[in-house]
Design an enzyme around this catalytic site. Structure first.
Site, PDB file in Angstrom:
ATOM      1  N   THR A 154       1.106  -1.233   0.530  1.00  0.00           N
ATOM      2  CA  THR A 154      -0.008   0.001  -0.123  1.00  0.00           C
ATOM      3  C   THR A 154       0.905   1.019   0.312  1.00  0.00           C
ATOM      4  OG1 THR A 154      -1.955  -0.803   0.985  1.00  0.00           O
ATOM      5  CG2 THR A 154      -2.210   1.101   1.322  1.00  0.00           C
ATOM      6  N   GLY A 155       1.714   1.262   0.952  1.00  0.00           N
ATOM      7  CA  GLY A 155       2.568   2.539   0.815  1.00  0.00           C
ATOM      8  C   GLY A 155       3.261   2.515  -0.493  1.00  0.00           C
ATOM      9  N   SER A 215       1.741   1.965  -2.997  1.00  0.00           N
ATOM     10  CA  SER A 215       1.062   2.526  -4.374  1.00  0.00           C
ATOM     11  C   SER A 215       0.663   4.190  -3.734  1.00  0.00           C
ATOM     12  CB  SER A 215      -0.552   2.181  -3.898  1.00  0.00           C
ATOM     13  OG  SER A 215      -0.231   0.480  -4.193  1.00  0.00           O
ATOM     14  N   GLU A 273       5.808   4.199   6.952  1.00  0.00           N
ATOM     15  CA  GLU A 273       6.116   3.697   7.776  1.00  0.00           C
ATOM     16  C   GLU A 273       5.694   1.832   7.662  1.00  0.00           C
ATOM     17  OE1 GLU A 273       6.277   0.733  10.738  1.00  0.00           O
ATOM     18  OE2 GLU A 273       5.449   1.987  12.222  1.00  0.00           O
ATOM     19  N   CYS A 275       4.426  -3.644  13.566  1.00  0.00           N
ATOM     20  CA  CYS A 275       5.166  -3.448  12.232  1.00  0.00           C
ATOM     21  C   CYS A 275       7.134  -4.108  12.872  1.00  0.00           C
ATOM     22  CB  CYS A 275       5.343  -2.823  11.877  1.00  0.00           C
ATOM     23  SG  CYS A 275       5.639  -0.620  13.244  1.00  0.00           S
ATOM     24  N   GLU A 298       6.608 -10.798   6.214  1.00  0.00           N
ATOM     25  CA  GLU A 298       6.140 -10.355   7.139  1.00  0.00           C
ATOM     26  C   GLU A 298       4.639 -11.482   7.463  1.00  0.00           C
ATOM     27  OE1 GLU A 298       5.165  -5.880   9.594  1.00  0.00           O
ATOM     28  OE2 GLU A 298       4.583  -5.908   7.470  1.00  0.00           O
TER      29      GLU A 298
END
EC number: 1.2.1.-
Length: 503
Positions: free
Chosen positions: A242-243, A245, A260, A294, A393
């Site tokens: 998503t980051g 995108s 982050e 995270c 992850e």
């Protein structure tokens, strides 16, 4: 325990506002799988309204109401919000626990941190006034210069579900301290406490439009927020996919972003440790917040000389963790946040077994819990560096293990990752800890512990874990634009061009 879930609307321009398309999303208690309420679901139409409200708040009265007000003025609001959070701590913790599944004790701890974060940035807001017009040392005495720090503008914030209110406040508090106005889009999986933050802002009289809160899906609310031309910056915590995108959307407008993102952080345990202490920190580093962190130190590197004893104790301690409804006294592991996350964790452990790893414990539903998204914490050994569970992850209670024989080997294995958020080293040799700390390719390092986080210290990663820093003074700078002002102070003309002859 009966908990009433308030029915809220979107918070736009200081008012509760029904979504333009009147959409809603169910709120599911992950401990019971029951629908316990509904949240409003914003779409691009609501994003337009929120951006307009934030822009008006930023420029109202030529910015004097907020953006150009003194830091002391803004600090009063931040402290008032902090006081309300403490006043409503029990209510907020209950909502957090029922919404995302974290143990109630952890949720209560989060609320203390939320209030502390607002207090900290209130102090920094006041200090910002004294830092304006910081003089520059220039090499020519015919000039003097100084620096102004100004709010960057309207900020879009997209936040995760593992620390629903706390990680939102990591962004909200410094942005408001800096004089920005904001639109917050929390995760659709856990939005309840963020809507209560809106209610608190309304109660303390925060100027309309300074903070707007839109709940809803990422595709319907987050994406149009990230790509909006009148949003000056996007800050995001979440997945690397998503980051990426969001970066693409922002790049088209040359819009700054702070990200982050994911992590697969290592914890190195040397053979000179107190094993019981090291076992507990290893567990805390991976199983705190139901393993949904995270920065989770989910890759254990343990020295081969103590590996057998260490893993034997680690498995026994892990099996002793109380897994229960988050509201049961002594709960230390609740459900993961959703059915999708539950299935993801089980699949990671199953795939590891199929790839040849050994599952020492966990990775299945607890026998005593027939409903809810509960997973016994998994410890997986005999992994190779090519296995999915070592490289990707999980975002759940799953720890994978490798042994090492030398310091250099441990460092090489620790850095063998696309991510670089955090790392931990456990050893009684502090010189060795210092060497390893410097060698870690990560933005956060813990020595003889794992996961403690303080709002005074910077937070952020390297590599595919993102860039930019939250928290501390760095978190405030995230929302400030630097302007240099240079003044010519000589009485003499500049003299570069020859003046025309006098007629």
């Amino acid at each position: 325990m009966a908990i009433t879930v308030p029915r809220r609307q979107l918070f736009i321009g200081g008012q509760w506002t029904e979504p333009v398309l009147r959409k809603t999303l169910p709120v599911v208690n992950p401990a019971t799988e029951d629908i316990i309420g509904y949240i409003p679901a914003a779409t691009s139409e609501d994003v337009e309204l929120a951006v307009e409200a934030a822009r008006k708040a930023f420029t109202r009265n030529n910015g004097k109401d907020w953006a150009r007000a003194t830091g002391a003025v803004r600090a009063k609001y931040l402290r008032a919000i902090a006081a309300k959070v403490i006043e409503r701590k029990s209510e907020l913790a209950n909502l957090e626990a029922i919404d995302c599944g974290k143990p109630l004790d952890e949720a209560a701890w989060d609320m203390d941190d939320v209030a502390g974060c607002f207090e900290y940035y209130a102090d920094l807001a006041e200090g910002l006034d004294a830092k304006q017009k910081t003089p520059l040392s220039l090499p020519m005495d015919t000039f003097k210069g100084y620096i102004l720090k100004e709010p960057i503008g309207v900020v879009g914030m997209i936040t995760p579900w593992n620390y629903p209110l706390l990680m939102a406040v990591w962004k909200v508090a410094p942005s408001l301290a800096a004089g920005c106005t904001a639109i917050l889009k929390p995760s659709e999986l856990a939005s309840l406490t963020c809507l209560e933050l809106a209610d608190i802002c309304r109660e303390v009289g925060l100027p309309p439009g300074v903070l707007n809160i839109l709940t809803g899906l990422g595709t319907e609310a987050g994406a149009p927020l990230a790509s909006h031309p009148h949003v000056d910056k996007i800050v995001f915590t979440g997945s690397t996919t998503t980051g990426s995108s969001i970066m693409t959307s922002a790049a088209k407008l040359v819009k700054p972003v702070s990200l982050e993102l994911g992590g697969k952080s290592p914890i190195i345990v040397f053979d000179d440790v107190d094993i019981d202490k090291a076992v507990e920190w290893t567990m805390f580093g991976c199983f705190w917040t139901n393993g949904q962190i995270c920065s989770a130190t989910s890759r254990l590197l343990v020295h081969e000389r103590i590996a057998d004893e260490f893993l034997d104790k680690l498995v026994k301690w892990t099996k002793n963790i109380k897994i229960s409804d988050p509201f049961e006294e002594g709960c230390r592991l609740g459900p993961v946040v959703s059915k999708g996350q539950y299935e993801r964790v089980l699949k990671f452990v199953s795939n590891a077994r199929n790839e040849g790893a050994t599952v020492l414990c966990g990775g299945v539903r607890p026998e005593h819990l027939k409903k809810g998204y509960f997973v016994e914490p998994a410890i997986v050994s005999n992994v190779t560096t090519s296995m999915e569970i070592w490289r990707e992850e999980v975002f759940g209670p799953a720890l994978c293990v490798k042994t090492f024989s030398t310091e250099d080997e441990a460092i090489q294995l620790a850095n063998d990752s696309q991510y670089g958020l955090a790392g931990a080293v456990l050893s009684n040799d502090l010189e060795r800890c210092d060497r390893v700390s410097k060698a870690f390719q990560a933005g956060i390092v813990w020595v003889n512990c794992s996961q403690p986080c303080f709002c005074q210290a910077p937070w952020g990663g390297t590599k595919r874990s993102g860039f930019g820093r939250e928290l501390g003074e760095w978190g405030l700078e995230n929302y400030l634009s630097v302007k240099q002002v240079t003044q010519y102070i000589s009485d003499e003309p500049w003299g570069w061009y020859k003046p025309p002859s006098k007629l």
